[in-house]
Structures are given as structure tokens and as C-alpha cells.
Design a protein around this motif. Sequence first.
Motif, PDB file in Angstrom:
ATOM      1  N   LEU B  82      -0.801  -1.025   3.827  1.00  0.00           N
ATOM      2  CA  LEU B  82      -1.659  -0.734   2.670  1.00  0.00           C
ATOM      3  C   LEU B  82      -0.823  -0.206   1.494  1.00  0.00           C
ATOM      4  CD1 LEU B  82      -4.882   0.907   4.169  1.00  0.00           C
ATOM      5  CD2 LEU B  82      -4.609  -1.377   3.252  1.00  0.00           C
ATOM      6  N   ILE B  83       0.171   0.625   1.812  1.00  0.00           N
ATOM      7  CA  ILE B  83       1.032   1.154   0.746  1.00  0.00           C
ATOM      8  C   ILE B  83       1.842   0.015   0.116  1.00  0.00           C
ATOM      9  CG2 ILE B  83       3.037   2.635   0.281  1.00  0.00           C
ATOM     10  CD1 ILE B  83       1.862   4.551   2.399  1.00  0.00           C
ATOM     11  N   GLY B  86      -0.402  -1.918  -2.096  1.00  0.00           N
ATOM     12  CA  GLY B  86      -0.657  -1.192  -3.351  1.00  0.00           C
ATOM     13  C   GLY B  86       0.483  -1.337  -4.337  1.00  0.00           C
ATOM     14  N   ILE B  87       1.712  -1.237  -3.820  1.00  0.00           N
ATOM     15  CA  ILE B  87       2.884  -1.405  -4.695  1.00  0.00           C
ATOM     16  C   ILE B  87       2.902  -2.826  -5.261  1.00  0.00           C
ATOM     17  CG2 ILE B  87       5.414  -1.465  -4.722  1.00  0.00           C
ATOM     18  CD1 ILE B  87       5.260   0.752  -2.524  1.00  0.00           C
ATOM     19  N   PHE B  90       0.530  -3.159  -8.077  1.00  0.00           N
ATOM     20  CA  PHE B  90       1.118  -2.553  -9.278  1.00  0.00           C
ATOM     21  C   PHE B  90       2.086  -3.519  -9.957  1.00  0.00           C
ATOM     22  CE2 PHE B  90      -0.061   1.880  -8.534  1.00  0.00           C
ATOM     23  CZ  PHE B  90      -0.143   2.306  -9.837  1.00  0.00           C
TER      24      PHE B  90
END
Lengths: 144, 145
Positions: B82-83, B86-87, B90
Motif C-alpha cells: 500500500l505504501i 501511494g508513492i 504521488f
Amino acid sequence: MNRAQKIAWGHVIATLIAFVLSVITVCFMYTMLGIPKAVYGFSLMSLAGLGGLTSVFVKKDKGKVAFDERDAIIKEKAAHAGFAAAFLFTCCACMTPFFVFGPKASISVKWLPQIWIGTFVTQFFFYSLAILVQYGWGARGEKS
Amino acid sequence: MNKAQKRTWHNLVVSLAGLLVMAGALALIKINDLNMADTEDHTALRVLGLLCTIPLILVVILQWGWKRRCDERDMHIERRSLIIGGIAAFVFLGSAVMILIVIRPLGSINVYFLPSLVYLAYFAYLLVSSIAALIQYRCGGKGNE
């Protein structure tokens, strides 16, 4: 208070100071110059970037275990909270012009980087806030 | 292949479908030079817009409906992916903004493009997080049941 908490406090304080200063500047410029130019007061939000310097000044944790599994989970959860808040901000920022100006309107591309920077600031702010919330805001046995 | 992997494969396929549908819609608009803001015409485009919501509904319904049976390793993999997703979202958003500025310096874009940016960023997030999870599971089902 450990290193992650100190850095998080730095981010939160810098972002809040930048936000308050930019809102005051916008209000002041609104009375002097009117609405299009007053929005440039939000450029003071760039001061939030100074929060990033906290990691330079805060020393690394001493001791045998500086970073354990709990810290890793807290950071991961904080990252999730930051991304969720950033996504919400982006949704609001992208939908607002549609509802305010109507579907036939168009906006200048110069606003797009500002939306992106706003997303970035929101992510860091809520990431730091989530770290502080999970650690209980202050020192609870964590040492640096 | 365990439940978490199946969910990841489902997310991967749905995100790819979502990105393809949206890319098709944007290409159609660009090629035919259509005005989406015209409320009297372009019924086909509006149907296409509705089609774009189907992947979103599929993701939400199946995420809620799928019975969660996972251990600590699955949760760790999910958190990390998930991280990474997310990156990726971005980076996607930043790249899209840069491309728009390069293509139209000092220009303007219609406001209906902004929600589509969010839509695409969400599916970029879903796609990359699914790929990251599958890489961590080594793609196959060996030893993951």
C-alpha cells in the motif's frame, strides 16, 4: 521522546506556522489588493519545507535498539494515514473547481503544481500527526 | 494461491481495465476533439463515463465482500504494498502535472480533466500496489496457502 517523535513535532509545528502565516497574509492582501493577487499569500506555505530540516538537527537514537518492530508498524500506519489524507485533499482540490465554476469552465495549468504541492504538504502533515497520535503525543518511555 | 493473492490478482486486473477504459475515453475525446461540457450531445461519452465507474464499484464491493483470512505476513505484505502504491500515485500525479505544463505552458485545461486525474492516480496506486504485493508473494501460489 524518540527521534521519530521529535521529527514529527518539527513537521507539524512548521506546517502549522506556515499555514497560519499564509492565512494571515492572504487576509491582509485581500483587504489591500483583492482576491486574485491575495491568493499568492499561500506561497508562504513553502515555509512548511523548513520542517524537513528537523531530521538534520535531531541526533540519531543511542542505545542497542534504536528502531524496533513497533516503530516500523507505527511508521507504516502513519504512512497510510498520510496517503489517505492526501488522496482526500486531491479529490477535494480537483472537484471544487468543477462544482464552483461549472463543467464548461477551464482553469490555468499554473494551479496544478499548487494542487500537487498541497497534496505533498497534506501527506507530510498527517503522516507526522499520525506518528504523534500513535506514540501518545509525548514521551512514554521512548528515549533517544 | 491464498485469499490475499487472489484479491491482489483481482485488483491488478480491475486496475488495468480501469486504466484502459479511461485511456480509451481520453483518446476518443482527443481524436474527435469533443467537448465533454456540452450537455446536449455525446451520449456515448457519458455512457463511457459510466463504464469508468464500474471498476471502482467492483473494487469497493469485492474488498468488502471478500472474506479476510490472513496472517501477519499477509498483513505486512499488504502494508508495504500500500505504501509503494501511494508513492506511485504521488509520482503519477506529479508526472501528469509536469506533462500538462510542458504541453500547455501558460495555457488552461477544462475542469472535467481534474477528476479524471484523480481517477487515474487511484488506478495507478491500485496497479502498483497489486504488482508490489504479487512480487512479494513471488507471483505464484507456492507456499502461500
